[in-house]
Design a protein around this motif. Structure first.
Motif, mmCIF file in Angstrom:
data_model
loop_
_atom_site.group_PDB
_atom_site.id
_atom_site.type_symbol
_atom_site.label_atom_id
_atom_site.label_comp_id
_atom_site.label_asym_id
_atom_site.label_seq_id
_atom_site.Cartn_x
_atom_site.Cartn_y
_atom_site.Cartn_z
ATOM 1 N N UNK A 52 79.426 -11.375 -95.775
ATOM 2 C CA UNK A 52 78.813 -10.330 -94.956
ATOM 3 C C UNK A 52 77.548 -9.807 -95.622
ATOM 4 N N UNK A 53 77.590 -9.639 -96.934
ATOM 5 C CA UNK A 53 76.408 -9.175 -97.653
ATOM 6 C C UNK A 53 75.316 -10.237 -97.658
ATOM 7 N N UNK A 54 75.704 -11.508 -97.784
ATOM 8 C CA UNK A 54 74.712 -12.589 -97.721
ATOM 9 C C UNK A 54 74.002 -12.598 -96.374
ATOM 10 N N UNK A 55 74.756 -12.377 -95.303
ATOM 11 C CA UNK A 55 74.149 -12.320 -93.971
ATOM 12 C C UNK A 55 73.123 -11.197 -93.904
ATOM 13 N N UNK A 56 73.481 -10.039 -94.469
ATOM 14 C CA UNK A 56 72.561 -8.901 -94.434
ATOM 15 C C UNK A 56 71.306 -9.184 -95.258
ATOM 16 N N UNK A 57 71.464 -9.924 -96.348
ATOM 17 C CA UNK A 57 70.331 -10.247 -97.207
ATOM 18 C C UNK A 57 69.534 -11.447 -96.715
ATOM 19 N N UNK A 58 70.038 -12.144 -95.709
ATOM 20 C CA UNK A 58 69.367 -13.331 -95.218
ATOM 21 C C UNK A 58 69.419 -14.492 -96.184
ATOM 22 N N UNK A 59 70.528 -14.568 -96.918
ATOM 23 C CA UNK A 59 70.706 -15.605 -97.942
ATOM 24 C C UNK A 59 71.981 -16.368 -97.620
ATOM 25 N N UNK A 60 71.955 -17.686 -97.691
ATOM 26 C CA UNK A 60 73.100 -18.474 -97.264
ATOM 27 C C UNK A 60 73.413 -19.576 -98.278
ATOM 28 N N UNK A 61 74.061 -19.219 -99.383
ATOM 29 C CA UNK A 61 74.456 -20.238 -100.359
ATOM 30 C C UNK A 61 75.501 -21.179 -99.771
ATOM 31 N N UNK A 62 75.523 -22.401 -100.260
ATOM 32 C CA UNK A 62 76.464 -23.392 -99.726
ATOM 33 C C UNK A 62 77.908 -23.000 -99.973
ATOM 34 N N UNK A 63 78.181 -22.419 -101.116
ATOM 35 C CA UNK A 63 79.549 -22.029 -101.443
ATOM 36 C C UNK A 63 79.563 -21.097 -102.637
ATOM 37 N N UNK A 64 80.731 -20.757 -103.094
ATOM 38 C CA UNK A 64 80.861 -19.935 -104.285
ATOM 39 C C UNK A 64 82.169 -20.259 -104.983
ATOM 40 N N UNK A 65 82.175 -19.962 -106.258
ATOM 41 C CA UNK A 65 83.391 -20.096 -107.056
ATOM 42 C C UNK A 65 83.831 -18.703 -107.474
ATOM 43 N N UNK A 66 85.036 -18.321 -107.072
ATOM 44 C CA UNK A 66 85.577 -17.004 -107.370
ATOM 45 C C UNK A 66 86.802 -17.139 -108.256
ATOM 46 N N UNK A 67 86.790 -16.441 -109.374
ATOM 47 C CA UNK A 67 87.951 -16.353 -110.248
ATOM 48 C C UNK A 67 88.263 -14.876 -110.454
ATOM 49 N N UNK A 68 89.440 -14.446 -109.992
ATOM 50 C CA UNK A 68 89.802 -13.030 -110.021
ATOM 51 C C UNK A 68 91.042 -12.803 -110.871
ATOM 52 N N UNK A 69 90.946 -11.830 -111.757
ATOM 53 C CA UNK A 69 92.106 -11.371 -112.518
ATOM 54 C C UNK A 69 92.353 -9.920 -112.111
ATOM 55 N N UNK A 70 93.386 -9.717 -111.295
ATOM 56 C CA UNK A 70 93.617 -8.428 -110.657
ATOM 57 C C UNK A 70 94.577 -7.559 -111.446
ATOM 58 N N UNK A 71 94.147 -6.337 -111.707
ATOM 59 C CA UNK A 71 95.025 -5.351 -112.320
ATOM 60 C C UNK A 71 95.448 -4.256 -111.363
#
Length: 297
Positions: free
Chosen positions: A70-89
């Motif tokens: 959603x933020x990429x859409x607002x910024x007009x930026x469209x990366x092909x993908x992303x790698x997300x690694x989350x450690x949730x506390x």
């Protein structure tokens, strides 16, 4: 498109909203965090460890990914993908702002990684996060740290940060059960008596003074008539614990939509230890003063 492999680390705090009478407007950042690494990639990959590792999605429906896009859409930026690694506390679905943390992390990641952006505009981030969440009471303290007061204008969400009196110690009672925010909101009436509205206005004003200068007033300042009793049928154990704590003089509130119970202790958190119900966790925390932190990976 962005540089594949470019990455940032993001730490976002848990939050507690409402704080009793300041419904949908006050929030507090807590020293319990989700820590994420987000990188531009050729395709999508999601890894989750810690809280929610066995239940959160690992595809495009993950809330961090949705907020990032959603933020990429607002910024007009469209990366092909992303790698997300989350450690949730942050415990999920318990009124500690887990969804606000995910949304804030995703939006910040887009701003931090977008090659056309030099600095993160936190006012713009707050507005978008509030639109995605539906209200700013959790995203404001998650983004700014400390205690916050937030409101919405025709131009979007706004917030101010307050420094909390150092004598205040947040104590969280965390049940094993979860509660959907939408279910909790569905129990609220469409209208309230004028006397209850006036009571809430007075207590919310007092809450600002109690949080920042005089924690001894927190028991009175956290008295609520707008939402906690109305939501009690959905979380009877939380309601019972809340009643016990307040009857004994502790400034206890339902944390956000619940079912966590937050005590704003005035210097002696050990006095609440005996109240921990069987099967619940008790977390003695501090106020997070930094809010969301973004660093280069």
């Amino acid at each position: 498109m962005g540089d594949p492999g470019r990455a940032v680390r993001i730490r976002v705090p848990a939050t507690s909203a409402n704080l009793g009478p300041a419904f949908d407007s006050a929030g507090l950042a807590l020293t319990c965090w989700d820590e994420l690494e987000v990188a531009v990639a050729d395709e999508l990959s999601v890894e989750v460890a810690g809280e929610g590792a066995d239940s959160l999605p690992t595809d495009g429906s993950h809330l961090v990914v949705q907020a990032f896009r959603a933020a990429c859409d607002e910024l007009g930026w469209h990366p092909a993908g992303l790698r997300l690694s989350a450690r949730n506390g942050i415990p999920q679905g318990r009124g500690m702002g887990s969804s606000a943390a995910a949304v804030t992390a995703g939006v910040l990641a887009a701003w931090a990684l977008c090659p056309e952006v030099e600095t993160v505009d936190r006012a713009a981030v707050l507005r978008l996060c509030s639109e995605l969440e539906g209200h700013p009471d959790n995203v404001a303290p998650c983004l700014l740290g400390g205690a916050t007061l937030s409101w919405t204008t025709g131009a979007g969400a706004r917030a101010v940060r307050l420094d909390v009196d150092p004598r205040l110690v947040p104590v969280l009672f965390v049940p094993g059960a979860t509660l959907s925010t939408s279910v909790a909101r569905g129990l609220l009436p469409d209208v309230v008596p004028h006397a209850d509205a006036a009571h809430a206005a007075g207590r919310a004003a007092l809450l600002v003074h109690a949080l920042t200068a005089d924690p001894a007033l927190l028991l009175d300042a956290t008295e609520d008539r707008l939402h906690q009793a109305q939501r009690a049928p959905a979380m009877p154990d939380s309601a019972a614990l809340l009643a016990r704590l307040r009857a004994d003089g502790h400034a206890a509130v339902v944390s956000g939509a619940g079912p966590c119970v937050l005590v704003l202790a005035g210097g002696d958190p050990a006095g609440t230890a005996a109240y921990t119900p069987e099967g619940w966790r008790r977390l003695t925390l501090s106020v997070d003063v930094d809010g969301a932190v973004v660093t280069a990976a």
